[in-house]
Design a protein around this motif. Structure first.
Motif: not given
Length: 590
Positions: A284-295
């Motif tokens: 989870l090394s970027s904003i994009e990946r974190m947004q994808a994880w949460m959604t």
């Protein structure tokens, strides 16, 4: 149990995340902050974690003032350096005495102020100021703290006697913290901060854990401690729950182990709302990946192919021990990385080579039956040191001596200070020293070893006591004998145990630095629970293998190639058969 979504986000203006290293506090705190900021809320994310990778996640340098996160409209981040704060506090306390007191006394003072508790207090000093600074608070809708204070820290700050100066003359006990008078100007700020923390309409405590036995126990302990001092508004986030659809045998075993851990969730966590976040094999090394994880959005994975990545097996380390014959072997590492398992494996294999071994541990679960099943293992004796018993014995000794010179207010502080992590380390180390003294004719393997700070603290205290000549006998002979042996590379070997993930590796690096400060060298690194050498068809676990490559390379570099790996195994490594499963490559095929 429901999946954690935007609908479950707390409504309080302050959120504090807590949990043991490696459970994903920073990832969860960052993902939640990014989501809220994307909805138009102005969010400040504050980290006080020395191992925090906020700067890597956001790809920019962060400071100790709010910095706007690139690529967002409403998210600001702030990185407090607790180590620097502790260093400043230590100099504030010791500086005035330089040139006025003997060097040995200054050494003792400095080491007393080098422990985890001082870092905690100094970090709390930093974020208590933020928590009460209306000029900052009024700018934001929500303030998120990655890493909450411990119950011990908050109880300590609530004790009026903590602010007295009686410890200036105290040589009766090995204090972890020392006097707090250097923070006297902040006293009212602390009071206000603690009131805000315990106000359920203001603050929510987010307990981050994993669906594994040890992290769940740690979350329960933190929950109970913080509940006792008034932080009752709590929520449990279980990070990394795998719900795969593959028929792969390894994946099914992984899911089954998680399910069993959750079925035995500690009673302290039962009253609170519990939600899960899904296991993802990628970093989870970027904003994009974190947004994808949460959604639950899809993430594209690039296949990582690393040429020349070696997967050395644990038997290489065993062969080295058989050849070098160290008398004392420590397995060290943060909680939950597998120190007990590694210590047990070393004991078993040396015993099978005809070497007499004594294995000692402080793990309540690591008794003879747990480690070796019902089998009696030739050449192995086992003892267990009960930390509670040792702490009680040590506390009684310190309080008896303190009561000779202190009033009730002074004793109240000593009692609270004895609740610190350092007290347990020191008490347990004294018990370890006795075990070493009693088993000189065996190779002694010690699971859950003391930190470099503990060793330096004992060293400094011993020197101080010799100098002052009024506390003779406080340091047992066994401790005096053991301290120099630990720095003898032919006598003592240290193996650091870690996992192939970001936080465990970063924390292991800090542990090695701590040991080097105390004069101990690390011979081996052990990377536990790797999937890299396992044959699996699970798409999720194949991606996990690829993600591990970076951390194996990192350990290979840090250790100068003095590292070995242990594969993830389907069943807990119990008994000689179970422990032997840790030996080689592809052990999960059959």
């Amino acid at each position: 149990m429901e999946r954690f979504t935007r609908d479950h986000f707390p409504e309080t203006p302050f959120l504090f995340f807590t949990g043991k290293g490696g459970v994903g506090k920073t990832s969860v705190a960052s993902s939640l902050s990014i989501t809220m900021a994307s909805e138009g809320k102005k969010v400040l994310l504050i980290s006080t974690d020395p191992a925090s990778n906020l700067q890597d996640i956001f790809g920019q340098t962060l400071h100790n003032t709010p910095t706007k996160v690139n690529g967002t409209n409403n998210l600001y981040a702030l990185n407090l350096d607790p180590e620097q704060a502790a260093s400043n506090y230590k100099e504030q306390m010791v500086g005035p005495y330089r040139g006025k007191l003997p060097d040995v006394v200054l050494q003792n003072m400095e080491e007393q102020l080098s422990g985890a508790c001082t870092v905690e207090i100094a970090a709390f000093n930093e974020f208590a100021t933020l928590l009460t600074n209306t000029a900052i608070i009024d700018q934001f809708d929500i303030i998120v703290f990655d890493t909450a204070p411990t119950g011990h820290t908050l109880r300590l700050l609530q004790l009026p006697s903590a602010w007295s100066t009686f410890l200036d003359e105290n040589t009766t006990g090995t204090s972890c913290l020392g006097p707090l008078k250097g923070l006297e100007p902040q006293r009212e700020i602390y009071k206000e901060a603690v009131e805000r923390l315990t106000n359920a309409s203001q603050t929510t405590l987010m307990l981050v854990t994993r669906p594994e036995t040890n992290p769940l126990k740690e979350a329960a302990r933190a929950s109970h401690e913080l509940y006792e001092i008034g932080m009752k508004n709590q929520m449990v986030l279980i990070n990394g729950l795998l719900q795969g659809e593959s028929h792969d045998e390894i994946e099914q075993a992984f899911i089954q182990r998680q399910t069993k851990s959750l079925e035995n969730i500690p009673k302290e966590l039962i009253p609170f709302n519990k939600y899960y976040l899904p296991f993802v094999p990628y970093s989870l090394s970027s904003i994009e990946r974190m947004q994808a994880w949460m959604t639950d959005s899809e993430v594209k994975h690039e296949k990582i192919i690393e040429e020349g990545t070696t997967i050395p097996e644990i038997e290489e380390m065993i062969a080295d021990y058989i050849q070098r014959k160290p008398k004392l072997i420590f397995t060290m590492g943060k909680g939950g990385v597998g120190k007990t398992t590694v210590a047990s494996y070393i004991a078993l294999r040396l015993a099978e080579e005809g070497i007499r071994v004594h294995l000692t541990t402080t793990d309540p679960a690591a008794h003879l039956k747990w480690t070796f099943g019902e089998e009696a293992v030739e050449n192995v004796t086992v003892s267990r040191i009960d930390p509670k018993e040792e702490v009680a014995y040590y506390e009684a000794e310190v309080l008896a001596k303190a009561s000779e010179t202190m009033n009730e207010e002074g004793l109240a502080f000593v009692k609270e200070d004895l609740a610190s992590p350092c007290t347990e380390e020191i008490a347990v180390f004294r018990a370890f020293a006795n075990v070493v003294e009693e088993h000189q004719d065996e190779v002694i393997i010690i699971d859950t070893a003391p930190t470099g700070h503990t060793l330096l603290l004992l060293d400094a205290t011993e020197a101080y006591h010799r100098e002052i000549s009024r506390s003779q006998g406080d340091i047992p002979v066994s401790v005096s004998n053991l301290l120099p042996r630990l720095r003898d590379a032919s006598y003592t070997s240290v193996a650091i145990v870690t996992l192939p993930e970001a936080t465990p590796v970063v924390e292991a690096i800090r542990l090695e630095e701590d040991l080097q400060r105390a004069g101990l060298s690390v011979d081996w690194w052990v990377v536990n629970q790797t999937f890299t050498s396992i044959n699996t068809t699970s798409p999720t676990l194949v991606q996990k293998q690829q993600a591990e490559t970076k951390w194996l390379k990192e350990v290979e570099s840090i250790s100068n190639n003095q590292f070995v790996t242990i594969p993830w195994v389907k069943t807990p490594p119990v008994g000689t058969f179970g422990l032997h499963q840790l030996k080689g490559v592809n052990i999960n095929e059959n």
